[in-house]
Design an enzyme around this catalytic site. Structure first.
Site, PDB file in Angstrom:
ATOM      1  N   ASP A  35       0.816  -1.216   0.000  1.00 52.81           N
ATOM      2  CA  ASP A  35       0.000   0.000   0.000  1.00 52.81           C
ATOM      3  C   ASP A  35       0.851   1.269   0.000  1.00 52.81           C
ATOM      4  O   ASP A  35       1.995   1.263   0.470  1.00 52.81           O
ATOM      5  CB  ASP A  35      -0.876   0.050   1.262  1.00 52.81           C
ATOM      6  CG  ASP A  35      -2.043  -0.936   1.191  1.00 52.81           C
ATOM      7  OD1 ASP A  35      -2.073  -1.763   0.268  1.00 52.81           O
ATOM      8  OD2 ASP A  35      -2.912  -0.853   2.074  1.00 52.81           O
ATOM      9  N   ASP A  36       0.251   2.333  -0.476  1.00 55.80           N
ATOM     10  CA  ASP A  36       0.713   3.725  -0.298  1.00 55.80           C
ATOM     11  C   ASP A  36       1.754   4.226  -1.297  1.00 55.80           C
ATOM     12  O   ASP A  36       2.090   5.394  -1.285  1.00 55.80           O
ATOM     13  CB  ASP A  36       1.245   3.996   1.123  1.00 55.80           C
ATOM     14  CG  ASP A  36       0.186   3.754   2.189  1.00 55.80           C
ATOM     15  OD1 ASP A  36      -0.955   3.407   1.823  1.00 55.80           O
ATOM     16  OD2 ASP A  36       0.499   3.909   3.374  1.00 55.80           O
ATOM     17  N   HIS A  86      -6.226   3.524  -4.084  1.00 58.90           N
ATOM     18  CA  HIS A  86      -6.114   3.707  -2.620  1.00 58.90           C
ATOM     19  C   HIS A  86      -6.418   5.178  -2.283  1.00 58.90           C
ATOM     20  O   HIS A  86      -5.830   5.728  -1.371  1.00 58.90           O
ATOM     21  CB  HIS A  86      -4.698   3.305  -2.198  1.00 58.90           C
ATOM     22  CG  HIS A  86      -4.498   3.008  -0.741  1.00 58.90           C
ATOM     23  ND1 HIS A  86      -5.328   2.210  -0.001  1.00 58.90           N
ATOM     24  CD2 HIS A  86      -3.522   3.406   0.132  1.00 58.90           C
ATOM     25  CE1 HIS A  86      -4.871   2.126   1.250  1.00 58.90           C
ATOM     26  NE2 HIS A  86      -3.781   2.847   1.359  1.00 58.90           N
ATOM     27  N   HIS A  90      -4.999   9.617   0.111  1.00 59.77           N
ATOM     28  CA  HIS A  90      -4.918   8.734   1.277  1.00 59.77           C
ATOM     29  C   HIS A  90      -5.871   9.189   2.391  1.00 59.77           C
ATOM     30  O   HIS A  90      -5.479   9.410   3.539  1.00 59.77           O
ATOM     31  CB  HIS A  90      -3.472   8.659   1.804  1.00 59.77           C
ATOM     32  CG  HIS A  90      -3.194   7.379   2.551  1.00 59.77           C
ATOM     33  ND1 HIS A  90      -3.079   7.322   3.920  1.00 59.77           N
ATOM     34  CD2 HIS A  90      -3.033   6.113   2.110  1.00 59.77           C
ATOM     35  CE1 HIS A  90      -2.846   6.062   4.284  1.00 59.77           C
ATOM     36  NE2 HIS A  90      -2.817   5.310   3.209  1.00 59.77           N
ATOM     37  N   HIS A 174       3.634  -2.278   3.245  1.00 60.02           N
ATOM     38  CA  HIS A 174       3.596  -0.888   2.770  1.00 60.02           C
ATOM     39  C   HIS A 174       4.819  -0.529   1.941  1.00 60.02           C
ATOM     40  O   HIS A 174       5.882  -1.101   2.117  1.00 60.02           O
ATOM     41  CB  HIS A 174       3.496   0.077   3.956  1.00 60.02           C
ATOM     42  CG  HIS A 174       2.183   0.019   4.657  1.00 60.02           C
ATOM     43  ND1 HIS A 174       1.934  -0.859   5.680  1.00 60.02           N
ATOM     44  CD2 HIS A 174       1.035   0.714   4.447  1.00 60.02           C
ATOM     45  CE1 HIS A 174       0.678  -0.701   6.090  1.00 60.02           C
ATOM     46  NE2 HIS A 174       0.105   0.246   5.361  1.00 60.02           N
TER      47      HIS A 174
HETATM   48 ZN   LIG Z   1      -2.596   3.290   3.028  1.00 63.97          ZN
END
Ligand SMILES: [Zn+2]
Length: 205
Positions: A35-36, A86, A90, A174
């Site tokens: 993620d991210d 996503h 955020h 992440h």
């Molecule tokens: Zn995230």
């Protein structure tokens, strides 16, 4: 060992049964997710490592990072990995008005062509999910690596993930700075160990 929450609390699965928490096909497969990103250092390292191990994963990208690093985003795609939305900034679903939340997802979808969505922080209101579900598969996780936590060592991170993993697990890591140390230690070792145990790796769908 520090006690920590490796799975999402059961109540969330009851509240949101229409989300994907795990792939229950019966196959001995796991689904690595990052993620991210994309961010240069972390994502490039991840891509090289996955290539070396011949493993495909799913990257839930933040729109503003894709906007900043379009070549890196392209590299994820050209390497054969899957991507998911996503949000653009955020956003924390519980603290954001539904309209604004949906607009932010749409903004990200201009850059990220995917039918997969993961809410940042795992936070999403029923009203937000209701609008997204006809268009998106909302992919949560079965194993939270906790790679961002400062109170666990890389060895503990790896050990706890290995202990929690089961067939069909979606595992959350992440691509951001505060996860770097635990993530870089854990993921390659996890892949090696799971391969020995006969697991295959697949992308979310
Ligand atoms: Zn995230």
């Amino acid at each position: 060992m520090k006690l920590r929450w490796m799975r999402a609390p059961g109540i969330f699965k009851i509240l949101f049964p229409d989300f994907i928490w795990r792939y229950n096909s019966g196959a001995k497969k796991v689904y690595l997710t990052f993620d991210d990103g994309p961010i240069p250092e972390s994502t490039l390292w991840t891509l090289n490592m996955l290539k070396e191990k011949s493993v495909k994963a799913t990257f839930f990208c933040v729109g503003e990072n894709v906007h900043k690093y379009p070549e890196l985003f392209q590299k994820i795609l050209s390497s054969g990995h899957a991507v998911g939305n996503h949000t653009y900034n955020h956003l924390k679903g519980w603290s954001v008005d539904t309209q604004l939340y949906l607009e932010n997802v749409i903004m990200a979808s201009d850059l990220i062509n995917s039918k997969l969505f993961r809410p940042p922080y795992g936070q999403i209101k029923r009203s937000q999910a209701k609008h997204l579900l006809p268009e998106y598969k909302i992919v949560m996780w079965d194993v939270l690596s906790g790679d961002y936590r400062k109170d666990i060592t890389p060895e503990e991170c790896l050990k706890d993930v290995l202990k929690t993993v089961r067939p069909g697990s979606i595992i959350l890591f992440h691509n951001h700075q505060k996860s770097e140390v635990n993530m870089r230690f854990t993921v390659p070792r996890l892949i090696d160990e799971l391969k020995l145990q006969g697991y295959e790796f697949d992308v979310c769908q």
